[in-house]
Design an enzyme around this catalytic site. Structure first.
Site, PDB file in Angstrom:
ATOM      1  N   ASP A 192       0.761  -1.197  -0.027  1.00  0.00           N
ATOM      2  CA  ASP A 192      -0.082   0.171   0.200  1.00  0.00           C
ATOM      3  C   ASP A 192       0.926   1.580  -0.347  1.00  0.00           C
ATOM      4  OD1 ASP A 192      -2.387   1.435   0.556  1.00  0.00           O
ATOM      5  OD2 ASP A 192      -1.587   1.622   2.246  1.00  0.00           O
TER       6      ASP A 192
ATOM      7  N   LYS B 194      -3.250   6.180  -4.447  1.00  0.00           N
ATOM      8  CA  LYS B 194      -3.597   7.028  -4.420  1.00  0.00           C
ATOM      9  C   LYS B 194      -3.689   7.867  -4.598  1.00  0.00           C
ATOM     10  CE  LYS B 194      -4.225   4.964   0.381  1.00  0.00           C
ATOM     11  NZ  LYS B 194      -2.506   4.596   0.686  1.00  0.00           N
TER      12      LYS B 194
ATOM     13  N   HIS C 187      -7.680   9.438  -2.007  1.00  0.00           N
ATOM     14  CA  HIS C 187      -6.964   8.749  -0.582  1.00  0.00           C
ATOM     15  C   HIS C 187      -8.127   9.984   0.910  1.00  0.00           C
ATOM     16  CE1 HIS C 187      -3.019   9.067   1.639  1.00  0.00           C
ATOM     17  NE2 HIS C 187      -4.041   8.775   2.269  1.00  0.00           N
TER      18      HIS C 187
END
Ligand code: NAP
Length: 314
Positions: A92, A122, A153
């Site tokens: 991530d 993101k 985000h």
């Protein structure tokens, strides 16, 4: 004599019947005691054998991964490499973390085939005004051909427009799946009717002191996978959580660490975990989550720790 024979036959029959029923009970309790029993029962349709979840986009995503919020430069590359070497297949990142480039480099220099690795990145709200350029920037920085999952985000001005640009990028094959981060019930109710694609993932703050027990079922009922950030409470808060007496006692009982108990608790709730770490021993420890199972009572004890205590502002 006839009576005795009849009695013996009856006794033998009853004995065989009881032995068969005991064997049947043992078999069913054997299979129910394995972690794989969770396969069909865990919310979020997690498969504990393959350690993946099938997203509403049709793609499979690992149910645990590495968070990289605080990782930069060489430390970021070595942590991602340690994760990949220990079987982690979900990483991530985000534009805001400033480490997409290092993550791309670590993935490209790994022996693990690209298609086995799932990368989440993101778009930050300050990118929503020109989302097409922001998507191209992420593709360039990562340099991995495509992005497995892109999230917005935070909610912000232009989020619907940015999401629509991600929907277009999915059609063009640049991104496989799309989702949201820091969207709660109210925000989702407002957002979902404005877009065509139901998000595949919502990533929100979730840990034993901030459980979101109202939000998680709401998201899951929409067929959306839930992922928890700050699973260990977030930097500055991890020691309190890892030393929590309830969690420590459960950990001791299973001969596991507190971190493993918290991560396992999330998985049994159908929440994907992305603990952050730059310590290879912790990274390995955070993958060893499938050889034990928390009982309903232990799940409830952790449930009772909820304080609604958010560890970040969003
Ligand atoms: P976290 O995962 O809750 O905690 C990380 C801390 O836990 C680090 O200090 C780490 O130290 C320690 N740790 C990790 N594994 C451990 C273990 N097995 N035993 C003991 N300590 C352990 O916090 P986080 O990394 O900030 O959050 C996780 C990820 O969520 C982020 O990296 C990021 O990818 C994502 N995130 C998303 C958002 C969002 O808005 N979408 C916000 C925040 C975070 P060591 O390095 O020493 O292991």
């Amino acid at each position: 004599m006839k009576k005795l024979t009849l009695l013996l036959i009856t006794f033998s029959f009853l004995f065989i019947l009881s032995a068969c029923s005991q064997e049947k009970t043992k078999k069913s309790s054997d299979s129910s005691s394995t972690a794989s029993r969770q396969t069909s029962e865990t919310p979020g349709n997690f498969n504990f054998d393959s350690k993946t979840v099938t997203l509403n986009s049709g793609y499979q995503m690992p149910v645990y991964g590495l968070g990289t919020y605080s990782l930069h430069g060489k430390e970021c590359k070595t942590s991602v490499t340690a994760a990949l070497n220990n079987g982690v297949r979900l990483i991530d990142t985000a534009h805001a973390y400033g480490n997409e480039k290092e993550i791309g480099e670590a993935v490209r220099s790994s022996d693990v085939p690209r298609k086995e690795i799932f990368i989440i990145t993101k778009l930050y709200p300050d990118q929503f005004s020109d989302p097409e350029a922001a998507i191209e920037e992420a593709l360039d920085q990562l340099d991995l051909g495509y992005i497995d999952m892109m999230l917005l985000h935070h909610p912000g001005n232009g989020d619907v427009k940015a999401y629509k640009a991600m929907e277009k990028a999915v059609k063009e094959g640049k991104i496989h799946s799309i989702g949201l981060s820091n969207w709660y019930i109210e925000e989702l109710e407002e957002f979902l009717p404005q877009v065509d694609t139901v998000p595949a993932l919502v990533q929100n703050e979730i840990h034993p002191y901030y459980q979101e027990n109202d939000v998680i079922p709401y998201i899951q009922e929409h067929g959306i996978t839930v992922q928890g950030w700050y699973p260990l409470g977030g930097r500055g808060h991890t020691q309190e959580l890892l030393n929590d007496p309830v969690i420590s006692k459960i950990a001791e009982h299973h001969d596991k660490s507190s971190a493993q108990v918290i991560l396992r608790w999330n998985l049994q709730k159908g929440v994907v975990v992305i603990p952050g770490s730059s310590n290879p021993e912790h990274i390995k420890e955070n993958t060893e989550l499938f050889d034990f199972e928390l009982t309903d009572d232990e799940m409830m004890q952790i449930h009772d720790l909820d304080r609604g205590e958010k560890h970040d502002w969003y």
